[in-house]
Design a protein around this motif. Structure first.
Motif, PDB file in Angstrom:
ATOM      1  N   VAL A   1      46.138  46.035  44.753  1.00 28.81           N
ATOM      2  CA  VAL A   1      45.323  45.486  43.688  1.00 28.81           C
ATOM      3  C   VAL A   1      44.773  46.666  42.901  1.00 28.81           C
ATOM      4  CG1 VAL A   1      43.263  44.150  43.136  1.00 28.81           C
ATOM      5  CG2 VAL A   1      44.683  43.474  45.059  1.00 28.81           C
ATOM      6  N   ILE A   2      44.954  46.626  41.589  1.00 26.89           N
ATOM      7  CA  ILE A   2      44.439  47.688  40.726  1.00 26.89           C
ATOM      8  C   ILE A   2      43.409  47.062  39.793  1.00 26.89           C
ATOM      9  CG2 ILE A   2      44.999  49.410  38.993  1.00 26.89           C
ATOM     10  CD1 ILE A   2      47.894  49.346  40.090  1.00 26.89           C
ATOM     11  N   PHE A   3      42.193  47.565  39.866  1.00 28.33           N
ATOM     12  CA  PHE A   3      41.103  47.094  39.018  1.00 28.33           C
ATOM     13  C   PHE A   3      40.759  48.234  38.061  1.00 28.33           C
ATOM     14  CE2 PHE A   3      36.427  46.406  38.389  1.00 28.33           C
ATOM     15  CZ  PHE A   3      36.532  45.233  37.671  1.00 28.33           C
ATOM     16  N   ARG A   4      41.008  48.037  36.760  1.00 32.02           N
ATOM     17  CA  ARG A   4      40.753  49.074  35.748  1.00 32.02           C
ATOM     18  C   ARG A   4      39.559  48.659  34.895  1.00 32.02           C
ATOM     19  NH1 ARG A   4      45.609  52.328  35.046  1.00 32.02           N
ATOM     20  NH2 ARG A   4      47.282  51.333  36.194  1.00 32.02           N
ATOM     21  N   TRP A   5      38.808  49.639  34.449  1.00 33.91           N
ATOM     22  CA  TRP A   5      37.674  49.354  33.591  1.00 33.91           C
ATOM     23  C   TRP A   5      37.493  50.482  32.585  1.00 33.91           C
ATOM     24  CZ3 TRP A   5      37.149  51.127  38.553  1.00 33.91           C
ATOM     25  CH2 TRP A   5      36.493  52.339  38.709  1.00 33.91           C
ATOM     26  N   TRP A   6      36.741  50.172  31.543  1.00 33.17           N
ATOM     27  CA  TRP A   6      36.351  51.166  30.563  1.00 33.17           C
ATOM     28  C   TRP A   6      35.015  50.723  30.001  1.00 33.17           C
ATOM     29  CZ3 TRP A   6      40.282  47.761  30.233  1.00 33.17           C
ATOM     30  CH2 TRP A   6      40.211  46.798  29.237  1.00 33.17           C
ATOM     31  N   LYS A   7      34.283  51.690  29.513  1.00 31.06           N
ATOM     32  CA  LYS A   7      32.951  51.429  28.999  1.00 31.06           C
ATOM     33  C   LYS A   7      32.996  51.496  27.478  1.00 31.06           C
ATOM     34  CE  LYS A   7      28.233  52.670  30.050  1.00 31.06           C
ATOM     35  NZ  LYS A   7      27.399  53.552  30.854  1.00 31.06           N
ATOM     36  N   ILE A   8      32.490  50.482  26.841  1.00 33.95           N
ATOM     37  CA  ILE A   8      32.426  50.438  25.386  1.00 33.95           C
ATOM     38  C   ILE A   8      30.956  50.455  25.008  1.00 33.95           C
ATOM     39  CG2 ILE A   8      32.957  49.089  23.336  1.00 33.95           C
ATOM     40  CD1 ILE A   8      35.279  47.849  24.931  1.00 33.95           C
ATOM     41  N   SER A   9      30.569  51.456  24.224  1.00 39.48           N
ATOM     42  CA  SER A   9      29.159  51.597  23.877  1.00 39.48           C
ATOM     43  C   SER A   9      29.018  52.319  22.548  1.00 39.48           C
ATOM     44  CB  SER A   9      28.432  52.379  24.979  1.00 39.48           C
ATOM     45  OG  SER A   9      27.091  52.611  24.601  1.00 39.48           O
TER      46      SER A   9
ATOM     47  N   GLU B   1      40.068  33.766  43.011  1.00 39.04           N
ATOM     48  CA  GLU B   1      40.811  32.917  43.945  1.00 39.04           C
ATOM     49  C   GLU B   1      42.314  33.184  43.834  1.00 39.04           C
ATOM     50  OE1 GLU B   1      41.612  28.184  44.902  1.00 39.04           O
ATOM     51  OE2 GLU B   1      40.132  28.744  43.383  1.00 39.04           O
ATOM     52  N   HIS B   2      42.809  33.355  42.618  1.00 38.79           N
ATOM     53  CA  HIS B   2      44.228  33.638  42.406  1.00 38.79           C
ATOM     54  C   HIS B   2      44.613  34.971  43.056  1.00 38.79           C
ATOM     55  CE1 HIS B   2      48.150  33.678  40.544  1.00 38.79           C
ATOM     56  NE2 HIS B   2      47.875  34.812  39.935  1.00 38.79           N
TER      57      HIS B   2
ATOM     58  N   CYS C   1      47.156  38.118  47.427  1.00 42.01           N
ATOM     59  CA  CYS C   1      47.029  39.090  48.517  1.00 42.01           C
ATOM     60  C   CYS C   1      47.415  38.483  49.864  1.00 42.01           C
ATOM     61  CB  CYS C   1      45.612  39.637  48.586  1.00 42.01           C
ATOM     62  SG  CYS C   1      45.209  40.739  47.217  1.00 42.01           S
ATOM     63  N   GLN C   2      47.238  37.186  50.002  1.00 40.79           N
ATOM     64  CA  GLN C   2      47.585  36.507  51.251  1.00 40.79           C
ATOM     65  C   GLN C   2      49.013  35.984  51.241  1.00 40.79           C
ATOM     66  OE1 GLN C   2      44.477  33.582  51.270  1.00 40.79           O
ATOM     67  NE2 GLN C   2      42.994  34.954  52.228  1.00 40.79           N
ATOM     68  N   GLY C   3      49.757  36.248  50.168  1.00 48.82           N
ATOM     69  CA  GLY C   3      51.150  35.827  50.094  1.00 48.82           C
ATOM     70  C   GLY C   3      51.336  34.384  49.663  1.00 48.82           C
ATOM     71  N   LYS C   4      50.302  33.783  49.101  1.00 48.85           N
ATOM     72  CA  LYS C   4      50.379  32.392  48.638  1.00 48.85           C
ATOM     73  C   LYS C   4      50.600  32.399  47.128  1.00 48.85           C
ATOM     74  CE  LYS C   4      47.004  30.942  52.071  1.00 48.85           C
ATOM     75  NZ  LYS C   4      45.632  30.437  52.247  1.00 48.85           N
ATOM     76  N   TYR C   5      51.790  32.070  46.718  1.00 52.25           N
ATOM     77  CA  TYR C   5      52.126  32.058  45.296  1.00 52.25           C
ATOM     78  C   TYR C   5      52.223  30.621  44.826  1.00 52.25           C
ATOM     79  CZ  TYR C   5      53.523  36.746  46.602  1.00 52.25           C
ATOM     80  OH  TYR C   5      53.543  38.009  47.107  1.00 52.25           O
ATOM     81  N   ASP C   6      51.326  30.197  43.991  1.00 49.58           N
ATOM     82  CA  ASP C   6      51.321  28.839  43.463  1.00 49.58           C
ATOM     83  C   ASP C   6      51.756  28.891  42.003  1.00 49.58           C
ATOM     84  OD1 ASP C   6      51.046  26.179  43.128  1.00 49.58           O
ATOM     85  OD2 ASP C   6      48.881  26.117  43.446  1.00 49.58           O
ATOM     86  N   LEU C   7      53.037  29.154  41.812  1.00 50.34           N
ATOM     87  CA  LEU C   7      53.546  29.345  40.461  1.00 50.34           C
ATOM     88  C   LEU C   7      53.531  28.057  39.648  1.00 50.34           C
ATOM     89  CD1 LEU C   7      56.483  31.759  41.283  1.00 50.34           C
ATOM     90  CD2 LEU C   7      54.182  32.313  40.513  1.00 50.34           C
ATOM     91  N   LEU C   8      53.714  26.927  40.296  1.00 46.14           N
ATOM     92  CA  LEU C   8      53.715  25.643  39.589  1.00 46.14           C
ATOM     93  C   LEU C   8      52.374  25.399  38.903  1.00 46.14           C
ATOM     94  CD1 LEU C   8      55.557  23.240  39.048  1.00 46.14           C
ATOM     95  CD2 LEU C   8      54.601  22.141  41.060  1.00 46.14           C
ATOM     96  N   GLU C   9      51.303  25.757  39.567  1.00 45.47           N
ATOM     97  CA  GLU C   9      49.966  25.586  38.989  1.00 45.47           C
ATOM     98  C   GLU C   9      49.751  26.473  37.775  1.00 45.47           C
ATOM     99  OE1 GLU C   9      47.037  23.809  39.641  1.00 45.47           O
ATOM    100  OE2 GLU C   9      48.236  22.513  40.892  1.00 45.47           O
ATOM    101  N   ARG C  10      50.453  27.586  37.687  1.00 46.21           N
ATOM    102  CA  ARG C  10      50.268  28.554  36.618  1.00 46.21           C
ATOM    103  C   ARG C  10      51.100  28.245  35.376  1.00 46.21           C
ATOM    104  NH1 ARG C  10      45.764  31.073  37.106  1.00 46.21           N
ATOM    105  NH2 ARG C  10      45.361  31.791  39.190  1.00 46.21           N
ATOM    106  N   LEU C  11      52.035  27.298  35.463  1.00 50.13           N
ATOM    107  CA  LEU C  11      52.868  26.972  34.311  1.00 50.13           C
ATOM    108  C   LEU C  11      52.031  26.304  33.217  1.00 50.13           C
ATOM    109  CD1 LEU C  11      56.094  25.512  35.964  1.00 50.13           C
ATOM    110  CD2 LEU C  11      55.824  27.723  34.854  1.00 50.13           C
TER     111      LEU C  11
END
Length: 156
Positions: A1-9, A49-50, A55-65
């Motif tokens: 999992v890659i979490f990227r951020w940047w600060k805008i100010s 939740e997604h 991460c747990q290997g549960k891919y619910d692709l139908l829900e994402r269509l």
């Protein structure tokens, strides 16, 4: 999992801030509550939740269509299968009961749908229109015509 951020100010001291990133394996992410909280704050509970499911290997692709694509796919199923699919999740229940799906089904199964039939279907709902037998539909169409004729006479 890659979490990227940047600060805008607009502040001068923040202008030199560089983007940051946090890298975690799936197992580390599942145990890192502070990263989970950051993701929930920034992206919301549904995305968190997604990510958990991924991460747990549960891919619910139908829900994402997209809904339009689901409607198109489901319109090819048998009625029994549509009834079963509607019990899988809230989203699929909504799609399986939608006017868009039943309009597709009616148009695929009926050779002609007159404008009068279309108006009635929009009034009572395409699913109700589909499950109403032909005799009852003819009675309802006749009543609609009579009401429209009566309204037209009152206007003149």
């Amino acid at each position: 999992v890659i979490f990227r951020w940047w600060k805008i100010s607009l502040r001068n001291e923040s202008r030199e801030s560089r983007p940051g990133a946090t890298y975690s394996s799936h197992e580390d992410f599942l145990q890192n509550s502070s990263l989970q909280i950051q993701i929930a704050i920034v992206f919301g509970a549904n995305i968190l939740e997604h990510v958990f499911n991924l991460c747990q290997g549960k891919y619910d692709l139908l829900e994402r269509l997209p809904v339009a694509l689901l409607v198109y796919i489901i319109s090819f199923l048998d009625l029994e299968d549509i009834a079963r699919l509607s019990q899988v999740s809230r989203k699929l229940k909504m799609v399986c009961n939608s006017n868009a799906l039943w309009e597709n089904i009616v148009k695929n199964l009926c050779e002609t749908v007159t404008p009068e039939m279309k108006e009635l279907a929009q009034e009572i709902g395409w699913k109700q229109f589909f499950f109403t037998n032909k005799l009852q539909l003819q009675v309802q169409l006749r009543r609609r015509r009579q009401n429209q004729d009566a309204q037209n006479k009152n206007l003149t």
